[in-house]
Design a protein around this motif. Structure first.
Motif, PDB file in Angstrom:
ATOM      1  N   ASP A  45      -0.341 -13.183  -3.722  1.00 13.52           N
ATOM      2  CA  ASP A  45       0.882 -12.505  -3.295  1.00 13.52           C
ATOM      3  C   ASP A  45       0.738 -10.987  -3.397  1.00 13.52           C
ATOM      4  OD1 ASP A  45       2.319 -14.735  -2.599  1.00 13.52           O
ATOM      5  OD2 ASP A  45       3.544 -14.793  -4.424  1.00 13.52           O
ATOM      6  N   ARG A  46       1.415 -10.297  -2.484  1.00 16.49           N
ATOM      7  CA  ARG A  46       1.553  -8.844  -2.496  1.00 16.49           C
ATOM      8  C   ARG A  46       3.041  -8.571  -2.283  1.00 16.49           C
ATOM      9  NH1 ARG A  46      -2.729  -9.788  -3.996  1.00 16.49           N
ATOM     10  NH2 ARG A  46      -4.776  -9.160  -3.219  1.00 16.49           N
ATOM     11  N   ILE A  47       3.761  -8.238  -3.349  1.00 13.79           N
ATOM     12  CA  ILE A  47       5.215  -8.195  -3.314  1.00 13.79           C
ATOM     13  C   ILE A  47       5.713  -6.837  -3.788  1.00 13.79           C
ATOM     14  CG2 ILE A  47       7.357  -9.232  -4.163  1.00 13.79           C
ATOM     15  CD1 ILE A  47       5.730 -11.784  -4.758  1.00 13.79           C
ATOM     16  N   ALA A  48       6.664  -6.256  -3.053  1.00 18.48           N
ATOM     17  CA  ALA A  48       7.379  -5.066  -3.493  1.00 18.48           C
ATOM     18  C   ALA A  48       8.783  -5.473  -3.933  1.00 18.48           C
ATOM     19  CB  ALA A  48       7.461  -4.045  -2.367  1.00 18.48           C
ATOM     20  N   ILE A  49       9.188  -5.027  -5.103  1.00 20.34           N
ATOM     21  CA  ILE A  49      10.563  -5.212  -5.567  1.00 20.34           C
ATOM     22  C   ILE A  49      11.238  -3.851  -5.442  1.00 20.34           C
ATOM     23  CG2 ILE A  49      12.054  -5.827  -7.494  1.00 20.34           C
ATOM     24  CD1 ILE A  49       9.841  -7.644  -8.509  1.00 20.34           C
ATOM     25  N   THR A  50      12.236  -3.774  -4.591  1.00 21.94           N
ATOM     26  CA  THR A  50      12.853  -2.492  -4.256  1.00 21.94           C
ATOM     27  C   THR A  50      14.238  -2.370  -4.878  1.00 21.94           C
ATOM     28  OG1 THR A  50      13.859  -3.332  -2.214  1.00 21.94           O
ATOM     29  CG2 THR A  50      11.595  -2.498  -2.065  1.00 21.94           C
ATOM     30  N   GLY A  51      14.700  -1.132  -4.939  1.00 29.97           N
ATOM     31  CA  GLY A  51      16.035  -0.882  -5.459  1.00 29.97           C
ATOM     32  C   GLY A  51      16.094   0.483  -6.119  1.00 29.97           C
ATOM     33  N   PRO A  52      17.293   1.044  -6.256  1.00 29.10           N
ATOM     34  CA  PRO A  52      17.430   2.366  -6.863  1.00 29.10           C
ATOM     35  C   PRO A  52      17.182   2.325  -8.365  1.00 29.10           C
ATOM     36  CG  PRO A  52      19.587   1.406  -6.463  1.00 29.10           C
ATOM     37  CD  PRO A  52      18.584   0.477  -5.842  1.00 29.10           C
ATOM     38  N   SER A  53      17.085   3.493  -8.966  1.00 23.44           N
ATOM     39  CA  SER A  53      16.949   3.592 -10.413  1.00 23.44           C
ATOM     40  C   SER A  53      18.130   2.905 -11.081  1.00 23.44           C
ATOM     41  CB  SER A  53      16.900   5.069 -10.815  1.00 23.44           C
ATOM     42  OG  SER A  53      16.826   5.206 -12.208  1.00 23.44           O
ATOM     43  N   GLY A  54      17.839   2.121 -12.113  1.00 21.21           N
ATOM     44  CA  GLY A  54      18.901   1.420 -12.824  1.00 21.21           C
ATOM     45  C   GLY A  54      19.278   0.081 -12.242  1.00 21.21           C
ATOM     46  N   SER A  55      18.557  -0.362 -11.221  1.00 20.73           N
ATOM     47  CA  SER A  55      18.900  -1.638 -10.578  1.00 20.73           C
ATOM     48  C   SER A  55      18.336  -2.845 -11.318  1.00 20.73           C
ATOM     49  CB  SER A  55      18.404  -1.646  -9.125  1.00 20.73           C
ATOM     50  OG  SER A  55      16.997  -1.509  -9.066  1.00 20.73           O
ATOM     51  N   VAL A 184      -5.221   2.275  -3.817  1.00 21.14           N
ATOM     52  CA  VAL A 184      -6.080   1.896  -4.933  1.00 21.14           C
ATOM     53  C   VAL A 184      -5.623   0.566  -5.528  1.00 21.14           C
ATOM     54  CG1 VAL A 184      -6.694   2.504  -7.306  1.00 21.14           C
ATOM     55  CG2 VAL A 184      -6.838   4.223  -5.505  1.00 21.14           C
ATOM     56  N   LEU A 185      -4.312   0.408  -5.704  1.00 17.00           N
ATOM     57  CA  LEU A 185      -3.783  -0.836  -6.268  1.00 17.00           C
ATOM     58  C   LEU A 185      -4.114  -2.034  -5.380  1.00 17.00           C
ATOM     59  CD1 LEU A 185      -0.297   0.311  -7.584  1.00 17.00           C
ATOM     60  CD2 LEU A 185      -2.001  -0.945  -8.930  1.00 17.00           C
ATOM     61  N   VAL A 186      -3.899  -1.887  -4.092  1.00 18.42           N
ATOM     62  CA  VAL A 186      -4.148  -2.990  -3.166  1.00 18.42           C
ATOM     63  C   VAL A 186      -5.641  -3.319  -3.130  1.00 18.42           C
ATOM     64  CG1 VAL A 186      -4.052  -3.723  -0.749  1.00 18.42           C
ATOM     65  CG2 VAL A 186      -2.090  -2.556  -1.778  1.00 18.42           C
ATOM     66  N   THR A 187      -6.476  -2.285  -3.083  1.00 16.06           N
ATOM     67  CA  THR A 187      -7.916  -2.510  -3.069  1.00 16.06           C
ATOM     68  C   THR A 187      -8.369  -3.215  -4.347  1.00 16.06           C
ATOM     69  OG1 THR A 187      -8.330  -0.591  -1.666  1.00 16.06           O
ATOM     70  CG2 THR A 187     -10.182  -1.391  -2.987  1.00 16.06           C
ATOM     71  N   ALA A 188      -7.841  -2.760  -5.490  1.00 16.68           N
ATOM     72  CA  ALA A 188      -8.216  -3.381  -6.768  1.00 16.68           C
ATOM     73  C   ALA A 188      -7.791  -4.843  -6.804  1.00 16.68           C
ATOM     74  CB  ALA A 188      -7.582  -2.608  -7.920  1.00 16.68           C
ATOM     75  N   ALA A 189      -6.586  -5.129  -6.317  1.00 14.36           N
ATOM     76  CA  ALA A 189      -6.111  -6.515  -6.289  1.00 14.36           C
ATOM     77  C   ALA A 189      -6.963  -7.365  -5.345  1.00 14.36           C
ATOM     78  CB  ALA A 189      -4.642  -6.557  -5.873  1.00 14.36           C
ATOM     79  N   ASP A 190      -7.299  -6.800  -4.197  1.00 14.81           N
ATOM     80  CA  ASP A 190      -8.137  -7.537  -3.245  1.00 14.81           C
ATOM     81  C   ASP A 190      -9.512  -7.842  -3.834  1.00 14.81           C
ATOM     82  OD1 ASP A 190      -6.133  -7.498  -1.355  1.00 14.81           O
ATOM     83  OD2 ASP A 190      -6.989  -5.853  -0.181  1.00 14.81           O
ATOM     84  N   LEU A 209       3.606  -3.421   1.667  1.00 13.27           N
ATOM     85  CA  LEU A 209       3.333  -4.754   1.123  1.00 13.27           C
ATOM     86  C   LEU A 209       4.040  -5.800   1.989  1.00 13.27           C
ATOM     87  CD1 LEU A 209       3.685  -3.937  -2.671  1.00 13.27           C
ATOM     88  CD2 LEU A 209       1.597  -4.101  -1.316  1.00 13.27           C
ATOM     89  N   PRO A 210       3.397  -6.937   2.218  1.00  9.88           N
ATOM     90  CA  PRO A 210       3.930  -7.907   3.177  1.00  9.88           C
ATOM     91  C   PRO A 210       5.199  -8.623   2.747  1.00  9.88           C
ATOM     92  CG  PRO A 210       1.940  -8.757   2.134  1.00  9.88           C
ATOM     93  CD  PRO A 210       2.061  -7.327   1.719  1.00  9.88           C
ATOM     94  N   ALA A 211       5.452  -8.736   1.454  1.00 14.59           N
ATOM     95  CA  ALA A 211       6.658  -9.420   0.967  1.00 14.59           C
ATOM     96  C   ALA A 211       7.497  -8.428   0.178  1.00 14.59           C
ATOM     97  CB  ALA A 211       6.286 -10.616   0.090  1.00 14.59           C
ATOM     98  N   ARG A 212       8.820  -8.480   0.386  1.00 11.74           N
ATOM     99  CA  ARG A 212       9.708  -7.549  -0.292  1.00 11.74           C
ATOM    100  C   ARG A 212      10.943  -8.284  -0.783  1.00 11.74           C
ATOM    101  NH1 ARG A 212       7.291  -5.052   3.851  1.00 11.74           N
ATOM    102  NH2 ARG A 212       8.789  -5.824   5.375  1.00 11.74           N
ATOM    103  N   ARG A 213      11.369  -7.926  -2.002  1.00 12.71           N
ATOM    104  CA  ARG A 213      12.618  -8.420  -2.567  1.00 12.71           C
ATOM    105  C   ARG A 213      13.405  -7.237  -3.081  1.00 12.71           C
ATOM    106  NH1 ARG A 213      12.804 -13.779  -4.159  1.00 12.71           N
ATOM    107  NH2 ARG A 213      15.038 -13.364  -4.400  1.00 12.71           N
TER     108      ARG A 213
END
Length: 228
Positions: A45-55, A184-190, A209-213
């Motif tokens: 998995d390659r997932i981004a968790i999005t949201g403002p500060s404090g979320s 760098v993060l994606v390359t390291a994970a790959d 990143l292909p998946a986002r929540r």
């Protein structure tokens, strides 16, 4: 550390939250940081968790890493031998000032009991993976923000975790440097076969990143809510 060494390419569930909540404090002073999150991360998995500060993004990441215990619900690591197979990249400065770059990278290996003859070679290989081998003898005070984050990533991947969690790794960087750190993060994970979860408030980072929540006020939204 290369793609041929990828682990567990079987879509296994590495970590799972089941209605996991985290509350800080008690009574009228209680703050619910995460409300009943249900979430799973699988191999690859390659997932981004999005949201403002404090979320609640950082608290959710800490639950996934086993750094926080849920107040209710549960977090489990079905395909891992516990949280020790998880690497965590923090947002702020995390390098030890008195140690140079290769010593900082090697420290988790030393603490894990890796044989001394392997420690430096493994640390240098991790630095090479993130494009920071030329920084090996520098002290943290001699590094830029982007260089420091690359070294922080190297320190995590040196132990070849099966899951990398990165908490706002670009939050204190300019846009261009942040994009390079994500590279760098994606390359390291790959290269290591690790799953990757990144928290961010930056849409440009999330879109990579292909998946986002999304999170809002401590609630992890499901995809239907995110589209509404």
């Amino acid at each position: 550390m290369n793609g041929s060494l990828q682990q567990g390419a079987d879509n296994a569930v590495l970590v799972e939250c089941r209605d996991a909540a985290r509350t800080f404090g008690r009574g009228e002073a209680a703050v619910v940081a995460v409300h009943g999150a249900t979430f799973r991360v699988r191999t690859g998995d390659r997932i981004a968790i999005t949201g403002p500060s404090g979320s609640g993004k950082s608290t959710l990441l800490h639950l996934l890493a086993g750094l926080e215990r849920p107040t209710s619900g549960e977090v489990s690591w079905p395909a891992l031998a516990g949280p020790r197979e998880i690497g965590l990249v923090f947002q702020g400065p995390s390098l030890i000032p008195a140690l140079n770059v290769v010593e900082n990278t090697a420290l988790p290996l030393v603490l894990a009991g890796v044989p001394e003859e392997r420690v430096r070679l493994t640390a240098l290989a991790a630095l090479a993976l993130v494009g920071a081998a030329d920084l090996a003898d520098r002290l943290p005070e001699e590094l830029s923000g982007g260089q420091s984050q690359r070294v922080a990533v190297a320190r995590v991947v040196a132990l070849a975790p099966r899951l990398i969690l990165a908490d706002e790794p670009t939050g204190q960087l300019d846009r261009a440097t942040g994009q390079r750190v994500l590279d760098v993060l994606v390359t390291a994970a790959d290269e290591t076969g690790a799953a990757l979860v990144v928290t961010t408030h930056d849409p440009a980072i999330a879109e990579r990143l292909p998946a986002r929540r999304a999170m809002h006020d401590g609630r992890l939204l499901d995809p239907a809510e995110e589209r509404s």
